[in-house]
Scaffold this motif. Sequence first.
Motif, PDB file in Angstrom:
ATOM      1  N   GLU A  66       0.859  -1.174   0.000  1.00 21.65           N
ATOM      2  CA  GLU A  66       0.000   0.000   0.000  1.00 21.65           C
ATOM      3  C   GLU A  66       0.901   1.231   0.000  1.00 21.65           C
ATOM      4  O   GLU A  66       1.772   1.368   0.858  1.00 21.65           O
ATOM      5  N   LEU A  67       0.734   2.084  -0.991  1.00 24.12           N
ATOM      6  CA  LEU A  67       1.462   3.351  -1.036  1.00 24.12           C
ATOM      7  C   LEU A  67       0.606   4.382  -0.308  1.00 24.12           C
ATOM      8  O   LEU A  67      -0.592   4.510  -0.584  1.00 24.12           O
ATOM      9  N   PHE A  68       1.238   5.104   0.625  1.00 24.65           N
ATOM     10  CA  PHE A  68       0.483   6.050   1.447  1.00 24.65           C
ATOM     11  C   PHE A  68       1.309   7.302   1.717  1.00 24.65           C
ATOM     12  O   PHE A  68       2.509   7.356   1.440  1.00 24.65           O
ATOM     13  N   ALA A  69       0.636   8.299   2.289  1.00 23.77           N
ATOM     14  CA  ALA A  69       1.300   9.527   2.739  1.00 23.77           C
ATOM     15  C   ALA A  69       0.643   9.973   4.039  1.00 23.77           C
ATOM     16  O   ALA A  69      -0.556   9.744   4.248  1.00 23.77           O
ATOM     17  N   THR A  70       1.419  10.613   4.890  1.00 23.59           N
ATOM     18  CA  THR A  70       0.894  11.039   6.186  1.00 23.59           C
ATOM     19  C   THR A  70      -0.114  12.179   6.072  1.00 23.59           C
ATOM     20  O   THR A  70      -0.918  12.380   6.968  1.00 23.59           O
ATOM     21  N   ALA A  76      -5.398   7.400   6.208  1.00 26.89           N
ATOM     22  CA  ALA A  76      -5.692   7.190   7.627  1.00 26.89           C
ATOM     23  C   ALA A  76      -6.940   6.330   7.794  1.00 26.89           C
ATOM     24  O   ALA A  76      -6.971   5.419   8.626  1.00 26.89           O
ATOM     25  N   ASP A  77      -7.969   6.595   6.981  1.00 22.39           N
ATOM     26  CA  ASP A  77      -9.199   5.799   7.055  1.00 22.39           C
ATOM     27  C   ASP A  77      -8.960   4.339   6.677  1.00 22.39           C
ATOM     28  O   ASP A  77      -9.677   3.448   7.131  1.00 22.39           O
ATOM     29  N   LEU A  78      -7.978   4.090   5.848  1.00 22.77           N
ATOM     30  CA  LEU A  78      -7.684   2.744   5.366  1.00 22.77           C
ATOM     31  C   LEU A  78      -6.941   1.888   6.395  1.00 22.77           C
ATOM     32  O   LEU A  78      -6.871   0.664   6.259  1.00 22.77           O
ATOM     33  N   MET A  79      -6.420   2.504   7.434  1.00 24.42           N
ATOM     34  CA  MET A  79      -5.616   1.763   8.413  1.00 24.42           C
ATOM     35  C   MET A  79      -6.424   0.687   9.140  1.00 24.42           C
ATOM     36  O   MET A  79      -5.919  -0.423   9.350  1.00 24.42           O
ATOM     37  N   ALA A 118      -0.134   6.500  15.842  1.00 22.10           N
ATOM     38  CA  ALA A 118      -1.438   7.111  16.111  1.00 22.10           C
ATOM     39  C   ALA A 118      -2.574   6.400  15.379  1.00 22.10           C
ATOM     40  O   ALA A 118      -3.728   6.437  15.819  1.00 22.10           O
ATOM     41  N   HIS A 119      -2.236   5.726  14.262  1.00 24.31           N
ATOM     42  CA  HIS A 119      -3.273   5.047  13.478  1.00 24.31           C
ATOM     43  C   HIS A 119      -3.240   3.532  13.637  1.00 24.31           C
ATOM     44  O   HIS A 119      -3.882   2.811  12.877  1.00 24.31           O
ATOM     45  N   GLY A 160      -7.558   4.475  -3.783  1.00 22.37           N
ATOM     46  CA  GLY A 160      -8.645   4.953  -2.948  1.00 22.37           C
ATOM     47  C   GLY A 160      -8.958   4.021  -1.788  1.00 22.37           C
ATOM     48  O   GLY A 160      -8.275   3.029  -1.557  1.00 22.37           O
ATOM     49  N   TYR A 161     -10.020   4.390  -1.064  1.00 28.44           N
ATOM     50  CA  TYR A 161     -10.422   3.624   0.108  1.00 28.44           C
ATOM     51  C   TYR A 161     -10.950   2.254  -0.295  1.00 28.44           C
ATOM     52  O   TYR A 161     -11.650   2.123  -1.297  1.00 28.44           O
TER      53      TYR A 161
END
Length: 182
Positions: A66-70, A76-79, A118-119, A160-161
């Motif tokens: 999963e490619l993500f950014a802070t 964050a919702d995907l965590m 935090a997530h 996306g989510y």
Amino acid sequence: MRRRDLLAGAAALGVAAGGAALAIGGVDPWDDGESIESFDLPTIDVAGVEAETIAVPERGTVTFVELFATWCGVCADLMDPMASVYADLGEDVQFVSVTNEPLGQTVTEADVGDWWDAHGGTWPVAHDVDLDLTRTLGASSVPYSFVLDEDNTVTWSDSGYKSESELRAPIEGALATDETGW
């Protein structure tokens, strides 16, 4: 108009056209079943996972990337859905989230670690320092998720989510294919 503005506009138009083609299903860059090379990526020392260098994707095992950014709210919702899938399937697959943010500038490695804690992340987090993995996978946004089989062939990708079931199904499909050899 300056040349730089013209080039930037042309590049943005190309990315938008590519994204639109993917969105309507007209183009599948992974339709040819070509495998990709692994990249050695440094991981970030986060709760429960010590920093090291890992090969992503890991040949010989199913990999979820999963490619993500802070700064990304959808990331964050995907965590939570990813945590549920990782709890059930994490021992059977290489499960890794990768940031391609330029660490050391406006975001530090410690910032990513704090965001991760935090997530509720409990799986490895890697840094795509030179964007080699991001470019190879053709990811144009975050979050962008990929499932690769044991031969490092992309078997599923989407941006996306995603709900827990939307994440789980392609991973289980790749695991089942690897077990049967089909």
